[in-house]
Write a protein that holds these residues in place. Structure first.
Motif, short mmCIF file in Angstrom:
data_model
loop_
_atom_site.label_atom_id
_atom_site.label_comp_id
_atom_site.label_asym_id
_atom_site.label_seq_id
_atom_site.Cartn_x
_atom_site.Cartn_y
_atom_site.Cartn_z
N VAL A 99 0.82 -1.21 0.00
CA VAL A 99 0.00 0.00 0.00
C VAL A 99 0.86 1.26 0.00
CG1 VAL A 99 -1.70 1.33 1.33
CG2 VAL A 99 -1.97 -1.15 1.13
N LEU A 100 1.91 1.29 0.83
CA LEU A 100 2.69 2.51 1.05
C LEU A 100 4.08 2.51 0.43
CD1 LEU A 100 1.88 2.89 4.86
CD2 LEU A 100 0.93 4.25 2.99
N GLY A 101 4.56 1.35 -0.03
CA GLY A 101 5.94 1.25 -0.50
C GLY A 101 6.85 0.95 0.68
N GLY A 102 8.14 0.94 0.42
CA GLY A 102 9.09 0.71 1.49
C GLY A 102 9.60 -0.71 1.52
N SER A 103 10.40 -1.01 2.53
CA SER A 103 11.01 -2.33 2.64
C SER A 103 10.69 -2.97 3.99
CB SER A 103 12.53 -2.24 2.45
OG SER A 103 13.10 -1.40 3.44
N VAL A 104 10.37 -4.24 3.93
CA VAL A 104 10.05 -5.02 5.13
C VAL A 104 11.35 -5.61 5.66
CG1 VAL A 104 8.78 -7.01 6.00
CG2 VAL A 104 7.74 -5.54 4.26
N GLU A 105 11.57 -5.43 6.97
CA GLU A 105 12.79 -5.91 7.60
C GLU A 105 12.45 -6.70 8.86
OE1 GLU A 105 15.06 -2.39 8.33
OE2 GLU A 105 15.21 -1.89 6.21
N GLY A 106 13.04 -7.87 8.97
CA GLY A 106 12.87 -8.67 10.19
C GLY A 106 11.95 -9.86 9.99
N GLU A 107 11.98 -10.71 10.97
CA GLU A 107 11.17 -11.94 11.00
C GLU A 107 10.68 -12.14 12.43
OE1 GLU A 107 10.43 -14.00 8.49
OE2 GLU A 107 11.65 -12.95 7.00
N GLY A 108 9.78 -13.06 12.59
CA GLY A 108 9.36 -13.44 13.94
C GLY A 108 8.35 -12.49 14.55
N ASP A 109 8.55 -12.19 15.84
CA ASP A 109 7.56 -11.44 16.61
C ASP A 109 7.59 -9.94 16.38
OD1 ASP A 109 6.70 -13.80 17.70
OD2 ASP A 109 7.74 -13.54 19.61
N TRP A 110 8.61 -9.43 15.69
CA TRP A 110 8.71 -7.98 15.43
C TRP A 110 9.24 -7.78 14.02
CZ3 TRP A 110 7.69 -3.80 18.73
CH2 TRP A 110 8.08 -2.54 18.25
N VAL A 111 8.49 -7.01 13.22
CA VAL A 111 8.88 -6.73 11.84
C VAL A 111 8.72 -5.23 11.61
CG1 VAL A 111 8.34 -7.17 9.41
CG2 VAL A 111 8.21 -9.03 11.06
N ASP A 112 9.70 -4.62 10.95
CA ASP A 112 9.66 -3.19 10.63
C ASP A 112 9.33 -2.98 9.16
OD1 ASP A 112 10.49 -2.29 13.19
OD2 ASP A 112 12.59 -2.68 12.67
N LEU A 113 8.66 -1.88 8.88
CA LEU A 113 8.45 -1.43 7.52
C LEU A 113 9.06 -0.04 7.43
CD1 LEU A 113 7.32 -1.49 4.65
CD2 LEU A 113 5.13 -0.69 5.60
N ARG A 114 10.16 0.08 6.71
CA ARG A 114 10.83 1.37 6.48
C ARG A 114 10.22 2.00 5.23
NH1 ARG A 114 14.50 2.08 10.15
NH2 ARG A 114 15.47 0.26 11.11
N LEU A 115 9.60 3.13 5.43
CA LEU A 115 8.85 3.80 4.37
C LEU A 115 9.71 4.82 3.64
CD1 LEU A 115 5.63 4.41 6.45
CD2 LEU A 115 5.93 2.72 4.64
N PRO A 116 9.37 5.11 2.39
CA PRO A 116 10.06 6.20 1.69
C PRO A 116 9.89 7.48 2.50
CG PRO A 116 8.67 4.96 0.17
CD PRO A 116 8.34 4.47 1.56
N GLY A 117 10.94 8.27 2.60
CA GLY A 117 10.86 9.50 3.37
C GLY A 117 11.32 9.34 4.81
N GLY A 118 11.62 8.11 5.23
CA GLY A 118 12.19 7.90 6.55
C GLY A 118 11.24 7.45 7.64
N GLN A 119 9.93 7.54 7.43
CA GLN A 119 9.01 7.08 8.47
C GLN A 119 9.11 5.57 8.61
OE1 GLN A 119 7.74 8.56 5.62
NE2 GLN A 119 6.57 10.35 6.18
N MET A 120 8.58 5.06 9.71
CA MET A 120 8.60 3.63 9.93
C MET A 120 7.33 3.19 10.65
SD MET A 120 11.78 1.37 11.38
CE MET A 120 11.56 1.56 13.13
N LEU A 121 6.83 2.02 10.26
CA LEU A 121 5.78 1.33 10.99
C LEU A 121 6.39 0.03 11.48
CD1 LEU A 121 2.64 1.61 8.66
CD2 LEU A 121 2.99 2.76 10.84
N ALA A 122 5.93 -0.44 12.63
CA ALA A 122 6.39 -1.73 13.14
C ALA A 122 5.18 -2.60 13.43
CB ALA A 122 7.24 -1.55 14.39
#
Length: 119
Positions: A26-49
């Motif tokens: 939906v937003l673009g960006g890169s998914v990082e991590g596995e397991g119980d915690w995963v980050d989504l680094r968005l274009p522009g520097g924001q992040m969702l976890a």
């Protein structure tokens, strides 16, 4: 002077990798991590976890006795095209009946409400 700076918005969910993948589409960006915690680094520097939550129960919308607790407003250039895309990715419509408004309400695959808003 601020006491703190916002680090990341974290969404509880049953499958962090899957929900991060949904929002990456939906937003673009890169998914990082596995397991119980995963980050989504968005274009522009924001992040969702996304954090695994055993026994996760999705919020209900609208339901005053089961608060949605928070939601994301996502700005889009074309509501109809964005709606088609999020539905294909697994979102569910919650309130899209009134097409005259500048927003439409959906649930992500884990049940969190979000709005597509005309930019």
């Amino acid at each position: 002077m601020a006491v703190a700076e916002l680090g990341v918005v974290v969404l509880d969910c049953p499958d962090p990798r899957a929900l991060a993948g949904f929002y990456a589409e939906v937003l673009g960006g890169s998914v990082e991590g596995e397991g119980d915690w995963v980050d989504l680094r968005l274009p522009g520097g924001q992040m969702l976890a996304f954090q695994a939550a055993p026994g996760f129960v999705p919020p209900k919308w609208p339901a005053p006795d089961h608060s949605q607790q928070f939601h994301l407003d996502l700005n889009v250039g074309d509501l109809d095209a964005a709606e088609k895309s999020v539905l294909e990715l697994g979102a569910k419509p919650l309130d899209v009946e009134d097409r005259s408004r500048g927003f439409r309400v959906y649930a992500d695959p884990a049940g969190h409400p979000f709005c597509l808003c005309a930019a």
